[in-house]
Design a protein around this motif. Structure first.
Motif, PDB file in Angstrom:
ATOM      1  N   GLU A  66       0.810  -1.217   0.000  1.00  0.00           N
ATOM      2  CA  GLU A  66       0.000   0.000   0.000  1.00  0.00           C
ATOM      3  C   GLU A  66       0.847   1.272   0.000  1.00  0.00           C
ATOM      4  OE1 GLU A  66       0.387  -1.564   4.179  1.00  0.00           O
ATOM      5  OE2 GLU A  66      -0.422  -2.407   2.353  1.00  0.00           O
ATOM      6  N   SER A  67       2.165   1.164   0.218  1.00  0.00           N
ATOM      7  CA  SER A  67       3.006   2.356   0.227  1.00  0.00           C
ATOM      8  C   SER A  67       3.514   2.722  -1.173  1.00  0.00           C
ATOM      9  CB  SER A  67       4.199   2.159   1.166  1.00  0.00           C
ATOM     10  OG  SER A  67       5.094   1.197   0.638  1.00  0.00           O
ATOM     11  N   LYS A  69       2.933   4.008  -4.933  1.00  0.00           N
ATOM     12  CA  LYS A  69       2.015   4.778  -5.779  1.00  0.00           C
ATOM     13  C   LYS A  69       2.281   4.374  -7.227  1.00  0.00           C
ATOM     14  CE  LYS A  69       0.654   9.454  -6.905  1.00  0.00           C
ATOM     15  NZ  LYS A  69       0.973  10.872  -6.756  1.00  0.00           N
ATOM     16  N   GLU A  71       0.747   5.154  -9.920  1.00  0.00           N
ATOM     17  CA  GLU A  71       0.484   6.201 -10.909  1.00  0.00           C
ATOM     18  C   GLU A  71       1.565   7.272 -10.898  1.00  0.00           C
ATOM     19  OE1 GLU A  71      -1.685   5.947  -8.092  1.00  0.00           O
ATOM     20  OE2 GLU A  71      -2.569   4.170  -8.980  1.00  0.00           O
ATOM     21  N   TYR A  72       2.679   7.025 -10.273  1.00  0.00           N
ATOM     22  CA  TYR A  72       3.739   8.030 -10.128  1.00  0.00           C
ATOM     23  C   TYR A  72       4.266   8.502 -11.482  1.00  0.00           C
ATOM     24  CZ  TYR A  72       8.252  10.013  -8.856  1.00  0.00           C
ATOM     25  OH  TYR A  72       9.324  10.838  -8.720  1.00  0.00           O
ATOM     26  N   ARG A 110       6.331   6.714   1.586  1.00  0.00           N
ATOM     27  CA  ARG A 110       5.609   6.540   0.327  1.00  0.00           C
ATOM     28  C   ARG A 110       6.648   6.426  -0.785  1.00  0.00           C
ATOM     29  NH1 ARG A 110       0.816   4.969   0.318  1.00  0.00           N
ATOM     30  NH2 ARG A 110       0.404   5.987  -1.637  1.00  0.00           N
ATOM     31  N   TYR A 111       6.307   5.651  -1.816  1.00  0.00           N
ATOM     32  CA  TYR A 111       7.239   5.402  -2.912  1.00  0.00           C
ATOM     33  C   TYR A 111       6.501   5.481  -4.243  1.00  0.00           C
ATOM     34  CZ  TYR A 111       9.890   3.616   0.996  1.00  0.00           C
ATOM     35  OH  TYR A 111      10.519   3.498   2.204  1.00  0.00           O
ATOM     36  N   GLY A 112       7.155   6.076  -5.231  1.00  0.00           N
ATOM     37  CA  GLY A 112       6.589   6.154  -6.572  1.00  0.00           C
ATOM     38  C   GLY A 112       7.171   5.053  -7.442  1.00  0.00           C
ATOM     39  N   TRP A 117       5.439  -2.427 -13.074  1.00  0.00           N
ATOM     40  CA  TRP A 117       3.996  -2.240 -12.896  1.00  0.00           C
ATOM     41  C   TRP A 117       3.241  -3.565 -12.922  1.00  0.00           C
ATOM     42  CZ3 TRP A 117      -0.372  -3.191 -15.855  1.00  0.00           C
ATOM     43  CH2 TRP A 117      -1.538  -2.596 -15.396  1.00  0.00           C
TER      44      TRP A 117
END
Length: 150
Positions: A66-67, A69, A71-72, A110-112, A117
């Motif tokens: 969950e951490s 992202k 869509e980064y 948080r991580y992008g 993917w």
């Protein structure tokens, strides 16, 4: 020929005497100081090497799903090959994640997502299908910046 005197076995009972104790071994104070300094220097060097490896993206981290992202960055793939995704999920079920994804730290844990993917999507799908306790709640990731991404 002369008769030899027969020797008796050693008496080990004299070591059991509580009055006889070996002297405690003690090191010189300077050797304690030198040893502590050596240990501190080795620990500092190891911490520096680990910090540098993490900063250069050479260290795999286990991060909560969950951490991440997803869509980064803008993705050029729009469609999902259903058969390929099912094959990837089956592989993840049997062998676990073999190749880490690449992420960029965004702060606040948080991580992008930079690359990976399909792996991230497959892991999230497996978490939804099998539940939280099935072991699909973390992802292996390399911490990188977009310039370092291959």
């Amino acid at each position: 020929m002369a008769k030899r005197k027969r020797l008796t076995p050693a008496n080990t009972g004299f070591l059991d005497d509580t009055r006889i104790r070996p002297a405690p071994t003690r090191s010189a104070p300077i050797s304690d100081v030198a040893g502590d300094a050596s240990n501190a220097a080795a620990l500092d060097e190891m911490a520096h090497v680990l910090h540098q490896a993490r900063a250069e993206g050479r260290m795999v981290a286990s991060l909560p799903l969950e951490s991440i992202k997803a869509e980064y960055l803008v993705r050029d793939r729009v469609g999902i090959n259903v058969e390929g995704m099912e094959a990837l999920k089956q592989s993840l079920r049997q062998r676990g994640q073999q190749v880490p994804i690449e992420v960029e730290p965004l702060g606040d844990d948080r991580y992008g997502l930079i690359s990976g993917w399909r792996r991230l999507k497959a892991l999230r799908d497996l978490q939804d299908e099998m539940g939280e306790g099935a072991g699909f709640n973390t992802v292996l990731a390399l911490l990188r910046s977009p310039e370092q991404s291959s």
